[in-house]
Enzyme design. Structure first.
Site, PDB file in Angstrom:
ATOM      1  N   CYS A 147      -0.809  -0.761   4.456  1.00  0.00           N
ATOM      2  CA  CYS A 147       0.508   0.178   5.314  1.00  0.00           C
ATOM      3  C   CYS A 147      -0.121   1.527   5.655  1.00  0.00           C
ATOM      4  CB  CYS A 147       1.554   0.402   4.353  1.00  0.00           C
ATOM      5  SG  CYS A 147       1.288   0.776   2.849  1.00  0.00           S
TER       6      CYS A 147
ATOM      7  N   ARG B 276       4.955  -0.779   6.423  1.00  0.00           N
ATOM      8  CA  ARG B 276       4.096  -1.857   5.714  1.00  0.00           C
ATOM      9  C   ARG B 276       3.940  -2.875   6.541  1.00  0.00           C
ATOM     10  NH1 ARG B 276       7.557  -5.212   2.013  1.00  0.00           N
ATOM     11  NH2 ARG B 276       6.266  -6.667   0.711  1.00  0.00           N
TER      12      ARG B 276
ATOM     13  N   ALA C 187       3.655  -6.499   5.941  1.00  0.00           N
ATOM     14  CA  ALA C 187       3.826  -7.731   5.253  1.00  0.00           C
ATOM     15  C   ALA C 187       3.252  -9.007   5.626  1.00  0.00           C
ATOM     16  CB  ALA C 187       5.206  -7.771   4.713  1.00  0.00           C
ATOM     17  N   ILE C 188       2.774  -9.862   4.751  1.00  0.00           N
ATOM     18  CA  ILE C 188       2.092 -11.156   5.454  1.00  0.00           C
ATOM     19  C   ILE C 188       3.121 -12.456   5.173  1.00  0.00           C
ATOM     20  CG2 ILE C 188       0.418 -12.801   5.210  1.00  0.00           C
ATOM     21  CD1 ILE C 188      -0.320  -9.265   5.380  1.00  0.00           C
ATOM     22  N   LEU C 189       3.392 -12.606   3.901  1.00  0.00           N
ATOM     23  CA  LEU C 189       4.508 -13.650   3.726  1.00  0.00           C
ATOM     24  C   LEU C 189       5.748 -13.070   3.092  1.00  0.00           C
ATOM     25  CD1 LEU C 189       1.969 -16.202   2.246  1.00  0.00           C
ATOM     26  CD2 LEU C 189       3.122 -16.286   4.471  1.00  0.00           C
TER      27      LEU C 189
ATOM     28  N   ASN D 119      -0.684   2.748  -0.114  1.00  0.00           N
ATOM     29  CA  ASN D 119      -1.582   1.890   0.709  1.00  0.00           C
ATOM     30  C   ASN D 119      -2.802   1.341   0.167  1.00  0.00           C
ATOM     31  OD1 ASN D 119      -2.864   1.335   3.060  1.00  0.00           O
ATOM     32  ND2 ASN D 119      -3.842   3.085   3.315  1.00  0.00           N
TER      33      ASN D 119
ATOM     34  N   GLU E 280      -4.597  -2.194  -1.631  1.00  0.00           N
ATOM     35  CA  GLU E 280      -4.647  -3.436  -2.604  1.00  0.00           C
ATOM     36  C   GLU E 280      -5.218  -3.140  -4.132  1.00  0.00           C
ATOM     37  OE1 GLU E 280      -3.529  -6.869  -2.105  1.00  0.00           O
ATOM     38  OE2 GLU E 280      -3.909  -6.092  -0.211  1.00  0.00           O
TER      39      GLU E 280
ATOM     40  N   ASP F  89       2.004  -5.430  -6.150  1.00  0.00           N
ATOM     41  CA  ASP F  89       1.245  -4.615  -6.888  1.00  0.00           C
ATOM     42  C   ASP F  89       1.823  -3.125  -7.146  1.00  0.00           C
ATOM     43  OD1 ASP F  89       0.672  -4.066  -4.275  1.00  0.00           O
ATOM     44  OD2 ASP F  89      -1.350  -4.184  -4.554  1.00  0.00           O
TER      45      ASP F  89
END
Lengths: 375, 649
Positions: free
Chosen positions: B23, B73, B75-77, B99, B101, B124
């Protein structure tokens, strides 16, 4: 006012002389806000950009081959001093004093020389001795060094002024045992930890890590889960590993390797006692840093460390040659049975060391020392 | 010339599944503005960051209306509200925007749960927040991954900003009147209209010398990049910047077999960590060793079908497409190839400039490959970026030590050396010989030799060019030498410089901006703290052995046709493009110059800078001399850029 400060290194090594040299430059800037302060270093291969308002200019010869470096440094010091005619030269290593001595004779440039540790306890060179005697001010970092230096020069110790080391009180603060280090070394929060930070080299065995290792079996009998963290790296490592295995303390020792500057305060906060029963310390800035983190310290009673722990008022002094005494001190401190009350009071240790060796005191001392040279 | 080298900049893919927190973040601490205005500005920042995270957005304003955090953000799923940012702690004391991973968040979460913590989401971000609640600023030392974050403590009225150890995710900040503004991109800060649009001449000089702006400087005066491996604590109007990580190589000898095993295990673990995800992950694959090693190791991990992507060219000198296709087939990967020609690339150029944040002489290739991956429907890709820096893949690893040694030999004859340098600089118009001449006149430091290899313009040329942007150009003396902490060997020092200068200021910065421009998350298994900490223990003689010997030994799965291929940095055929079909775009830059540019990358360097100045409406006050000779209209190159944009968007 123009001041030239000569030192072995500014950034490339982190020993007592280097630490003191950097604080000295900072303090000089505070005392002389408008002065031109030029720093000459012998071994740095690169130097920081002149920090804002701190250093006017850096000059280094560290990129010369070691065999040519002394000559190159001499030429550079002479060239710049003759051309710029500084009002004062300060050298933080006595080996540079013959150059300062010549400049004083030829151009009446006054100079201040500082003695730190082993380099002034015995001075072989007649030229250095002669140069030191001609210095406008002689400084020593500890009472021990002052006496040894006076002795070596056959002068009265009153002729040498004291400029003890200092430390960064913002960087070294009280704190809980850092979780990331407990995790890294698989330690429990309540597990007793002894710490030494020193370069592992045969010439620095005087730091006393051998002695702590030898004292460890006795400590283990009383405190079975004690851990000894030895931070630092160097060519002595394989010998140390062998000693550890001979003593049967492999499970209790953690060789942490090189401890970077930015993790040092976390290591102090991780330990319960900082032990460096050294026999050849000029002063021992690490004691100040550990004390600033509120940790009890164990130091040798035969060298400059005595000053760092205020003659035993801030820490435990032991005979560096006596393993039994060291193990006894470790056990007493770790089990909080040592009679010295202050060892159990982190706040008092911190305020004690700040009062005696805080940076503010250091600046005051520097101001007094350079006052006669200021216009 | 090793610019745009290597497969670090090149790309192809695999697939598995992932879960993302990618993000854009931004915010302000202690603003003196009224609530309504602040909210408007924060919403504007959010809008500016939309491309980094088009799926969700959030805004938080503190009780006193002085501090705000925003987030966009990708978002994927999982688009559940539990992962929404800014996220608040259970007691509402802390707010966080993150921002990046965190690859070890599940381990950290399990540890925290073991200590009685409970969690409301699966993200996370919540783990990072809980870590901070428990362990304070030190908690960032336990995070593995790429991140830039801000945590506001409502009770203590402090704000904590942090950036990952190697500088993968960016964070910029600007201090004014006791307030601190921060954002993932420089453009976002400029968009607030609170930051004076003044060019930092010091940063421009560094950019012209090296081809990228060196952090912590940015091209905008008084805006700083939070340096990699640092955190910043804001308290009562004061900021305290603390370093928590750096690279320090070791020189303790270890047996070669142990070293190979260390590389194998560390890389395999790193690839495994970087593959953890809930959506398909691809791999950018070139004909080089690094990306092939990633594909080889990923094929051991991936539960799904591998997908690899590559860009190829008609010019056989630059084409790696056939090798990549063969490699992909070997590992059973589904391979996509985009044959890019000069005309198509030219059409992309305007959009590329629009997406750029700070300019560099690089980035276009990241832009193209990211587009390819995005169009293939991927949201996460792995890249071999960093392999060259860690294992000595550049020519600089050989040349810099040679140059330093040779120049040191001549120390005693330094007037002669400097004289020869002066002649080389004055007589020869080749940029490379000009830089060599300049190096010979300086103290033979690693940094100066490194500039000689990587540099763009000489200090003298930089002084001339600065006149295009400021009439105070005479006050600045550009220097090619700079401070660097010493390392055990010269080769280690080169590795340190490649990792902390070229990779950090150029490759990673471009990769972040260009991948985010296509809403794509780029992951870099070679640029991983744990991996690099393990590599630090391997002495230079083994780690940097020529031909990446240690990596080849550690990953024997790398096929023979990749192993035996002569080292060839992956690059786009820019030289042909810039002097050929793209000539009209770059022509003006060249004709207005006081000295010949000679190389395409010098034209590109100035073109990209002018484009930045123009598109961000940065104030310049060119000196009178330059005004006459260099600047036509307002800014020569920029006018070109805008004309070009108008034509081809």
């Amino acid at each position: 006012m123009k001041v030239h400060v000569w030192m072995p290194d500014y950034v490339s090594a982190m020993g007592g002389i280097q630490a003191l040299s950097r604080f000295l430059v900072r303090a000089l800037r505070e005392c002389l806000p408008d002065a031109e302060i030029v720093v000459f270093t012998k071994n740095d291969r690169s130097v920081p950009d002149p920090e804002e308002n701190t250093v006017t200019r850096f000059s280094t010869v560290g990129w010369w081959a070691p065999s040519q470096r002394t000559a190159a440094f001499t030429v550079e010091l002479l060239r710049c001093a003759v051309r710029e005619r500084p009002d004062l030269i300060i050298t933080t290593h006595v080996n540079f004093t013959p150059i300062a001595h010549w400049l004083k004779k030829s151009f009446k440039i006054p100079f201040i020389a500082l003695g730190h540790g082993v380099e002034v306890w015995q001075i072989q060179s007649i030229r250095v001795r002669r140069a030191l005697r001609s210095a406008d001010r002689l400084l020593a970092v500890s009472e021990f060094t002052r006496k040894r230096m006076a002795n070596a020069l056959s002068i009265s110790s009153n002729a040498i002024e004291m400029l003890p080391n200092t430390f960064d009180m913002q960087k070294f603060e009280l704190g809980p045992k850092p979780h990331f280090l407990l995790k890294r070394y698989g330690l429990r929060h309540d597990q007793p930890v002894i710490l030494t930070v020193a370069r592992l080299s045969s010439v620095e065995q005087y730091k006393g890590y051998d002695q702590v290792l030898r004292a460890l079996p006795a400590v283990k009998r009383v405190l079975p889960d004690v851990r000894y963290i030895l931070g630092g790296r160097g060519p002595d490592r394989s010998r140390v590993l062998q000693l550890i295995s001979e003593l049967g303390v492999t499970d209790s020792v953690i060789l942490a390797g090189y401890i970077p500057d930015y993790e040092l305060s976390s290591f102090y906060n991780l330990c319960d006692v900082f032990a460096m029963p050294s026999g050849g310390e000029g002063f021992g800035i690490v004691f100040l840093e550990a004390l600033a983190c509120g940790k009890p310290v164990i130091a040798g009673n035969t060298d400059g460390s005595v000053d760092a722990v205020l003659n035993g008022r801030l820490g435990v002094l032991v005979d560096p040659g006596n393993v039994d005494e060291i193990s006894m001190a470790l056990m007493q401190v770790l089990s909080k049975r040592r009679p010295l009350q202050i060892l159990k009071q982190p706040d008092a240790l911190r305020s004690g060391v700040i009062n005696a060796y805080g940076y503010k005191r250091f600046v005051e001392r520097v101001r007094e020392i350079i006052q006669p040279f200021v216009d | 010339m090793p610019r745009l080298t290597s497969e670090a900049n090149f790309y192809f893919l695999i697939s598995t599944f992932y879960f993302a927190t990618m993000c854009g973040i931004a915010g302000v601490i202690n603003s003196g503005l009224d609530r309504g205005k602040l909210e408007r500005i924060l919403t504007g920042m959010q809008h500016q960051l939309h491309h980094r995270g088009p799926d969700d957005r959030g805004l938080y304003l503190s009780c006193d209306g002085k501090t705000g955090l925003v987030n966009t953000r990708l978002a994927i799923l999982d688009l559940s509200s539990a992962g929404h940012q800014p996220m608040v702690s259970a007691d509402e004391r802390y707010r966080i925007v993150l921002n990046g991973e965190i690859y070890n968040f599940q381990t950290l979460r399990a540890e925290l749960e073991g200590k009685g913590e409970t969690f409301r989401s699966h993200s996370d971000t919540e783990v990072v927040l809980k870590m901070y609640e428990r362990y304070g600023p030190d908690s960032v030392r336990e995070l593995e991954g790429m991140f830039a974050l801000a945590i506001w403590d409502e009770q203590e009225q402090t704000c904590f900003l942090a950036r990952d150890p190697l500088g993968i995710k960016p964070l910029y900040y600007y201090e004014t009147n006791g307030a601190t503004w921060f954002a993932s991109e420089l453009k976002t800060l400029l968009g607030t209209s609170l930051v004076p649009r003044r060019l930092s001449l010091e940063a421009v000089a560094g950019y012209l010398l090296f081809g990228a702006v060196s952090e912590p400087l940015t091209l905008v005066e008084n805006v700083r990049a939070l340096p990699a491996g640092h955190h910043l604590l804001w308290k009562h109007g004061r900021v305290r910047l603390t370093k928590y990580w750096d690279i320090q190589f070791d020189d303790e000898p270890i047996p070669e077999a142990d070293a190979i095993e260390l590389v194998r295990n560390a890389l395999q673990e790193s690839v495994g960590r970087h593959l953890v995800s809930d959506v398909p992950v691809g791999i950018f694959l070139s004909g080089g060793i690094d990306s092939t090693a990633l594909v080889a190791l990923a094929s051991l991990h991936a539960s799904n079908e591998l997908r690899t992507f590559c860009i190829s060219f008609d010019d056989p000198k630059f084409d790696e497409g056939s090798i990549a296709a063969r490699t992909a087939q070997h590992f059973g990967a589904q391979h996509s190839d985009w044959r890019l020609d000069s005309a198509t690339a030219k059409k992309l150029l305007a959009n590329f400039l629009k997406c750029s944040d700070q300019p560099s002489i690089d980035g276009f290739n990241s832009f193209c490959i990211s587009r390819l991956a995005q169009e293939a429907g991927l949201k996460v890709v792995l890249s071999g970026l960093g392999g060259d820096e860690v294992f000595g893949g550049y020519r600089s690893f050989r040349r810099v030590p040679q140059m330093v040694h040779a120049s040191r030999q001549l120390n005693l004859l330094w007037p002669l050396r400097a004289g020869v340098g002066g002649i080389l600089q004055a007589r020869y118009s080749s940029p490379r010989i000009g830089r060599l001449g300049c190096f010979l006149q300086e103290a033979p430091t690693t940094a100066a030799a490194y500039w000689c290899m990587r540099g763009i313009f000489t200090p003298e040329e930089v002084r001339l060019l600065l006149g295009r942007y400021s009439n105070k150009d005479g006050e600045l003396a550009p220097k090619i030498s700079f401070y660097m902490p010493s390392q055990p060997t010269l080769e280690d020092e080169v590795s340190y410089l490649e990792l902390t200068r070229y990779m950090r200021n150029q490759l990673l910065r471009d990769s972040d901006v260009m991948s985010m421009a296509w809403s794509l998350e780029l992951r870099v298994p070679f640029v991983d703290r744990k991996f690099i900490e393990t590599m630090e223990r391997i002495p230079a003689a083994l780690r940097l052995a020529q031909g990446k010997k240690i990596l080849l030994n550690a990953v024997p799965e790398i096929p023979a046709w990749v192993q035996e291929r002569p080292k060839q940095g992956f690059t786009f055929p820019f030289k042909g493009w810039v002097t050929g079909e793209w000539h009209d775009v770059f022509e003006r830059i060249e004709t207005e110059s006081l000295f010949p540019f000679k190389s395409w990358y010098r034209r590109w360097c100035l073109f990209a800078l002018d484009s930045f100045v123009q598109s961000n409406r940065i104030d310049t006050a060119p000196s009178a001399k330059s005004n006459r000779r260099l600047v036509v209209g307002k800014l020569g190159g920029s006018n070109n850029a805008s004309k070009f944009s108008a034509r081809s968007v």
